[in-house]
Write a protein that holds these residues in place. Structure first.
Motif, PDB file in Angstrom:
ATOM      1  N   MET A  75       0.854  -1.179   0.000  1.00 21.08           N
ATOM      2  CA  MET A  75       0.000   0.000   0.000  1.00 21.08           C
ATOM      3  C   MET A  75       0.893   1.232   0.000  1.00 21.08           C
ATOM      4  SD  MET A  75      -2.755   1.817   0.347  1.00 21.08           S
ATOM      5  CE  MET A  75      -4.255   1.441   1.168  1.00 21.08           C
ATOM      6  N   ARG A  76       0.683   2.068  -0.985  1.00 19.04           N
ATOM      7  CA  ARG A  76       1.452   3.305  -1.075  1.00 19.04           C
ATOM      8  C   ARG A  76       0.595   4.445  -0.536  1.00 19.04           C
ATOM      9  NH1 ARG A  76       4.937   5.394  -6.092  1.00 19.04           N
ATOM     10  NH2 ARG A  76       5.624   7.351  -5.189  1.00 19.04           N
ATOM     11  N   VAL A  77       1.135   5.226   0.370  1.00 18.87           N
ATOM     12  CA  VAL A  77       0.410   6.349   0.955  1.00 18.87           C
ATOM     13  C   VAL A  77       1.088   7.640   0.507  1.00 18.87           C
ATOM     14  CG1 VAL A  77      -0.333   7.473   3.077  1.00 18.87           C
ATOM     15  CG2 VAL A  77      -0.302   4.973   2.941  1.00 18.87           C
ATOM     16  N   PRO A 119      -4.140  -6.963  -3.570  1.00 16.98           N
ATOM     17  CA  PRO A 119      -4.150  -8.413  -3.307  1.00 16.98           C
ATOM     18  C   PRO A 119      -5.097  -9.107  -4.291  1.00 16.98           C
ATOM     19  CG  PRO A 119      -4.804  -7.168  -1.342  1.00 16.98           C
ATOM     20  CD  PRO A 119      -4.714  -6.206  -2.466  1.00 16.98           C
ATOM     21  N   TRP A 120      -4.922 -10.404  -4.442  1.00 20.98           N
ATOM     22  CA  TRP A 120      -5.848 -11.209  -5.231  1.00 20.98           C
ATOM     23  C   TRP A 120      -7.149 -11.371  -4.454  1.00 20.98           C
ATOM     24  CZ3 TRP A 120      -4.660 -12.275 -10.115  1.00 20.98           C
ATOM     25  CH2 TRP A 120      -3.323 -12.347 -10.489  1.00 20.98           C
ATOM     26  N   ILE A 121      -8.281 -11.258  -5.157  1.00 19.31           N
ATOM     27  CA  ILE A 121      -9.581 -11.526  -4.528  1.00 19.31           C
ATOM     28  C   ILE A 121     -10.368 -12.493  -5.416  1.00 19.31           C
ATOM     29  CG2 ILE A 121      -9.653  -9.299  -3.342  1.00 19.31           C
ATOM     30  CD1 ILE A 121     -11.878  -8.535  -5.434  1.00 19.31           C
ATOM     31  N   PRO A 122     -11.213 -13.325  -4.807  1.00 20.22           N
ATOM     32  CA  PRO A 122     -11.997 -14.269  -5.606  1.00 20.22           C
ATOM     33  C   PRO A 122     -13.226 -13.617  -6.228  1.00 20.22           C
ATOM     34  CG  PRO A 122     -12.466 -14.575  -3.281  1.00 20.22           C
ATOM     35  CD  PRO A 122     -11.381 -13.525  -3.360  1.00 20.22           C
ATOM     36  N   VAL A 123     -13.598 -14.103  -7.400  1.00 23.50           N
ATOM     37  CA  VAL A 123     -14.863 -13.747  -8.039  1.00 23.50           C
ATOM     38  C   VAL A 123     -15.678 -15.034  -8.087  1.00 23.50           C
ATOM     39  CG1 VAL A 123     -15.984 -12.896 -10.119  1.00 23.50           C
ATOM     40  CG2 VAL A 123     -13.819 -11.894  -9.373  1.00 23.50           C
ATOM     41  N   THR A 124     -16.692 -15.098  -7.260  1.00 21.75           N
ATOM     42  CA  THR A 124     -17.453 -16.332  -7.058  1.00 21.75           C
ATOM     43  C   THR A 124     -18.743 -16.339  -7.873  1.00 21.75           C
ATOM     44  OG1 THR A 124     -18.716 -15.429  -5.212  1.00 21.75           O
ATOM     45  CG2 THR A 124     -16.567 -16.444  -4.685  1.00 21.75           C
ATOM     46  N   GLN A 125     -19.365 -17.507  -7.920  1.00 20.57           N
ATOM     47  CA  GLN A 125     -20.670 -17.621  -8.570  1.00 20.57           C
ATOM     48  C   GLN A 125     -21.686 -16.743  -7.843  1.00 20.57           C
ATOM     49  OE1 GLN A 125     -21.310 -19.393 -11.483  1.00 20.57           O
ATOM     50  NE2 GLN A 125     -23.216 -18.229 -11.392  1.00 20.57           N
ATOM     51  N   PHE A 142     -12.661  -0.882  -5.007  1.00 17.87           N
ATOM     52  CA  PHE A 142     -12.217  -1.740  -3.901  1.00 17.87           C
ATOM     53  C   PHE A 142     -10.763  -2.156  -4.081  1.00 17.87           C
ATOM     54  CE2 PHE A 142     -11.529  -6.019  -2.215  1.00 17.87           C
ATOM     55  CZ  PHE A 142     -11.800  -5.801  -0.867  1.00 17.87           C
ATOM     56  N   LEU A 143     -10.408  -2.599  -5.279  1.00 24.50           N
ATOM     57  CA  LEU A 143      -9.041  -3.056  -5.534  1.00 24.50           C
ATOM     58  C   LEU A 143      -8.031  -1.910  -5.425  1.00 24.50           C
ATOM     59  CD1 LEU A 143      -9.850  -5.408  -8.544  1.00 24.50           C
ATOM     60  CD2 LEU A 143      -9.151  -6.133  -6.244  1.00 24.50           C
ATOM     61  N   VAL A 144      -8.361  -0.765  -6.008  1.00 20.06           N
ATOM     62  CA  VAL A 144      -7.450   0.383  -5.988  1.00 20.06           C
ATOM     63  C   VAL A 144      -7.221   0.889  -4.564  1.00 20.06           C
ATOM     64  CG1 VAL A 144      -7.208   2.816  -6.700  1.00 20.06           C
ATOM     65  CG2 VAL A 144      -7.860   1.067  -8.368  1.00 20.06           C
ATOM     66  N   ASP A 171     -15.097 -18.176 -10.235  1.00 19.59           N
ATOM     67  CA  ASP A 171     -14.154 -18.857  -9.346  1.00 19.59           C
ATOM     68  C   ASP A 171     -12.699 -18.585  -9.710  1.00 19.59           C
ATOM     69  OD1 ASP A 171     -16.142 -19.845  -7.666  1.00 19.59           O
ATOM     70  OD2 ASP A 171     -16.434 -21.610  -8.936  1.00 19.59           O
ATOM     71  N   SER A 172     -12.476 -17.477 -10.434  1.00 18.42           N
ATOM     72  CA  SER A 172     -11.125 -16.983 -10.681  1.00 18.42           C
ATOM     73  C   SER A 172     -10.742 -16.009  -9.573  1.00 18.42           C
ATOM     74  CB  SER A 172     -11.056 -16.232 -12.013  1.00 18.42           C
ATOM     75  OG  SER A 172     -11.323 -17.069 -13.088  1.00 18.42           O
ATOM     76  N   ARG A 173      -9.475 -15.682  -9.534  1.00 17.65           N
ATOM     77  CA  ARG A 173      -9.003 -14.614  -8.655  1.00 17.65           C
ATOM     78  C   ARG A 173      -8.536 -13.468  -9.542  1.00 17.65           C
ATOM     79  NH1 ARG A 173      -4.678 -15.936  -4.476  1.00 17.65           N
ATOM     80  NH2 ARG A 173      -3.469 -16.254  -6.357  1.00 17.65           N
ATOM     81  N   VAL A 174      -8.798 -12.228  -9.082  1.00 15.76           N
ATOM     82  CA  VAL A 174      -8.372 -11.041  -9.816  1.00 15.76           C
ATOM     83  C   VAL A 174      -7.591 -10.113  -8.903  1.00 15.76           C
ATOM     84  CG1 VAL A 174     -10.270 -11.104 -11.484  1.00 15.76           C
ATOM     85  CG2 VAL A 174     -10.534  -9.781  -9.378  1.00 15.76           C
ATOM     86  N   ARG A 175      -6.775  -9.287  -9.533  1.00 13.99           N
ATOM     87  CA  ARG A 175      -6.083  -8.211  -8.834  1.00 13.99           C
ATOM     88  C   ARG A 175      -5.962  -7.047  -9.806  1.00 13.99           C
ATOM     89  NH1 ARG A 175       0.412  -9.600  -8.489  1.00 13.99           N
ATOM     90  NH2 ARG A 175       0.785  -9.572 -10.741  1.00 13.99           N
ATOM     91  N   ALA A 176      -5.632  -5.877  -9.268  1.00 16.10           N
ATOM     92  CA  ALA A 176      -5.505  -4.687 -10.111  1.00 16.10           C
ATOM     93  C   ALA A 176      -4.123  -4.089  -9.957  1.00 16.10           C
ATOM     94  CB  ALA A 176      -6.559  -3.649  -9.737  1.00 16.10           C
TER      95      ALA A 176
END
Length: 151
Positions: free
Chosen positions: A1-3, A22-28, A72-74, A103-108
Motif C-alpha cells: 500500500m502506497r500512501v 491483493p488477489w480476490i476471488p470472483v465467485t458464482q 475496492f481493488l485500488v 471462481d477466478s481470482r483477480v487483482r488490479a
C-alpha cells in the motif's frame, strides 16, 4: 500500500506504476448478485451446467462486475492523505479484453497517468488493469478519473 502525503507527492508519481492489489476471488454468488442488481441474467453467467458446454467451459462474470471491483481493488494499492474528499469522477475508456471465468481470482495494477488542477479540485487519472490469476490477457483495462479535494 502506497500512501501519498498530499497532492504534491501524487504529482511526482505521474507516469509510475504504483503496484498491485491483493488477489480476490470472483465467485458464482458475486456473479449472481451482480446479475440480480443489474438485471443481467444470462445462462453464460448463471447456468453452470449449460455454460460448461459453452466456449468458456464455465460460467463467466460480467465485464461490468470486473469494472465495479476497481474502487475496492485500488483502495488496496494507494491512498492520499490530506483530502477532504475523493470521489469517482468517471471513466475515460474501458475495455474487456478477456472473459472472467467464475471462481477466478483477480487483482488490479495501477499507474498514475495525470493530476490536473481544476476549479472543483484535482482530477486524477489512472490506468487500472484488472488481471485474472493465470490469464494471458487482462479482464478489464480502464482509464479512471477521480476528483481529489484538498482538506
Amino acid at each position: 500500500m502506497r500512501v501519498f502525503h498530499g497532492l504534491p507527492s501524487v504529482l511526482e508519481a505521474v507516469g509510475t506504476h504504483l503496484g498491485y492489489s491483493p488477489w480476490i476471488p470472483v465467485t458464482q454468488r458475486n456473479t449472481e448478485l451482480f446479475a440480480e442488481a443489474t438485471g443481467g441474467h444470462l445462462w453464460t453467467r448463471e447456468d453452470s451446467v449449460t455454460a460448461a458446454t459453452g466456449p468458456s467451459g464455465s460460467t463467466i462474470a460480467h465485464g461490468y462486475l470486473a469494472l465495479s471491483l476497481i474502487p475496492f481493488l485500488v483502495a488496496h494499492v494507494f491512498a492520499v492523505e490530506g483530502l477532504s474528499m475523493g470521489v469517482n469522477y468517471g471513466v475515460d475508456s474501458v475495455r474487456f479484453p478477456a472473459p472472467l471465468p467464475v471462481d477466478s481470482r483477480v487483482r488490479a495494477g495501477v499507474e498514475v497517468r495525470s493530476l490536473i488542477q481544476r476549479p472543483s479540485g484535482h482530477q486524477l487519472s489512472t490506468r487500472v488493469i484488472v488481471e485474472r490469476d493465470g490469464g494471458d490477457e487482462p479482464v478489464c483495462v480502464a482509464d479512471t478519473v477521480s476528483l481529489l479535494v484538498p482538506g
